[in-house]
Design a protein around this motif. Structure first.
Motif, mmCIF file in Angstrom:
data_model
loop_
_atom_site.group_PDB
_atom_site.id
_atom_site.type_symbol
_atom_site.label_atom_id
_atom_site.label_comp_id
_atom_site.label_asym_id
_atom_site.label_seq_id
_atom_site.Cartn_x
_atom_site.Cartn_y
_atom_site.Cartn_z
ATOM 1 N N UNK A 128 0.827 -1.003 0.286
ATOM 2 C CA UNK A 128 -0.149 0.073 0.014
ATOM 3 C C UNK A 128 0.731 1.333 0.521
ATOM 4 N N UNK A 129 1.550 0.875 1.250
ATOM 5 C CA UNK A 129 3.271 2.338 0.701
ATOM 6 C C UNK A 129 3.485 2.531 -0.813
ATOM 7 N N UNK A 130 4.027 1.233 -0.962
ATOM 8 C CA UNK A 130 4.824 1.732 -2.008
ATOM 9 C C UNK A 130 4.094 2.276 -3.301
ATOM 10 N N UNK A 131 2.481 1.728 -3.262
ATOM 11 C CA UNK A 131 1.896 1.982 -4.704
ATOM 12 C C UNK A 131 1.533 3.130 -4.578
ATOM 13 N N UNK A 132 0.661 3.876 -2.958
ATOM 14 C CA UNK A 132 1.426 5.726 -2.843
ATOM 15 C C UNK A 132 2.022 6.926 -3.624
ATOM 16 N N UNK A 133 3.231 5.611 -2.915
ATOM 17 C CA UNK A 133 4.834 7.245 -3.271
ATOM 18 C C UNK A 133 4.716 6.400 -4.893
ATOM 19 N N UNK A 134 3.712 5.293 -5.428
ATOM 20 C CA UNK A 134 4.548 5.497 -7.064
ATOM 21 C C UNK A 134 3.244 6.357 -7.432
ATOM 22 N N UNK A 135 2.294 6.613 -7.156
ATOM 23 C CA UNK A 135 1.304 7.546 -7.748
ATOM 24 C C UNK A 135 1.496 8.671 -7.414
ATOM 25 N N UNK B 166 10.140 8.026 -1.545
ATOM 26 C CA UNK B 166 9.534 7.671 -0.363
ATOM 27 C C UNK B 166 9.482 6.187 -1.238
ATOM 28 N N UNK B 167 9.551 6.452 -2.196
ATOM 29 C CA UNK B 167 9.931 4.899 -3.446
ATOM 30 C C UNK B 167 11.431 4.046 -3.264
ATOM 31 N N UNK B 168 12.239 5.665 -2.682
ATOM 32 C CA UNK B 168 13.743 4.938 -2.586
ATOM 33 C C UNK B 168 13.864 4.687 -1.213
ATOM 34 N N UNK B 169 13.570 4.851 -0.314
ATOM 35 C CA UNK B 169 13.628 4.737 0.964
ATOM 36 C C UNK B 169 12.938 3.315 1.544
ATOM 37 N N UNK C 96 12.288 0.914 -1.202
ATOM 38 C CA UNK C 96 12.665 0.102 -1.856
ATOM 39 C C UNK C 96 14.254 -0.094 -0.747
ATOM 40 N N UNK C 97 14.796 0.472 -0.308
ATOM 41 C CA UNK C 97 15.891 -0.009 0.668
ATOM 42 C C UNK C 97 15.416 -0.387 1.467
ATOM 43 N N UNK C 98 14.265 -0.601 2.161
ATOM 44 C CA UNK C 98 13.434 -1.165 3.051
ATOM 45 C C UNK C 98 13.182 -2.161 2.705
ATOM 46 N N UNK C 99 13.218 -3.036 1.736
ATOM 47 C CA UNK C 99 12.843 -4.105 1.219
ATOM 48 C C UNK C 99 14.243 -4.857 1.780
ATOM 49 N N UNK C 100 15.507 -3.865 0.936
ATOM 50 C CA UNK C 100 16.542 -5.145 0.267
ATOM 51 C C UNK C 100 16.915 -5.221 2.024
ATOM 52 N N UNK C 101 17.035 -3.875 2.513
ATOM 53 C CA UNK C 101 17.408 -4.716 3.788
ATOM 54 C C UNK C 101 17.572 -5.707 4.474
ATOM 55 N N UNK C 102 15.401 -6.095 4.367
ATOM 56 C CA UNK C 102 14.973 -6.979 4.910
ATOM 57 C C UNK C 102 14.852 -8.343 4.063
#
Length: 68
Positions: free
Chosen positions: A25-32, A38-41, A43-49
């Protein structure tokens, strides 16, 4: 070693599902909104996980192989 019951496993799966849905939901909102920061943050969070899980799995494998 702790033994997980069905309830514990179901709870963990439900929690992960909610977290994944919130992330999407957060990613979709940031992309819209075309919010590159926000998108970069996100993506960084996902990569860290992902890397965190990989590191945990690798350390578990090393412990098993070396018998620690």
């Amino acid at each position: 070693m702790a033994i997980l019951g069905d309830e514990d496993i179901l709870y963990a799966v439900n929690q992960r599902s909610r977290q994944d849905a919130e992330y999407r939901r957060q990613l979709r909102t940031a992309i819209r909104r075309r919010d590159e920061e926000d998108v970069a943050a996100l993506i960084r969070e996902a990569v860290r996980k992902i890397l965190g899980v990989a590191v945990e799995v690798c350390s578990d494998l090393v412990r098993i192989v070396l018998g620690w």
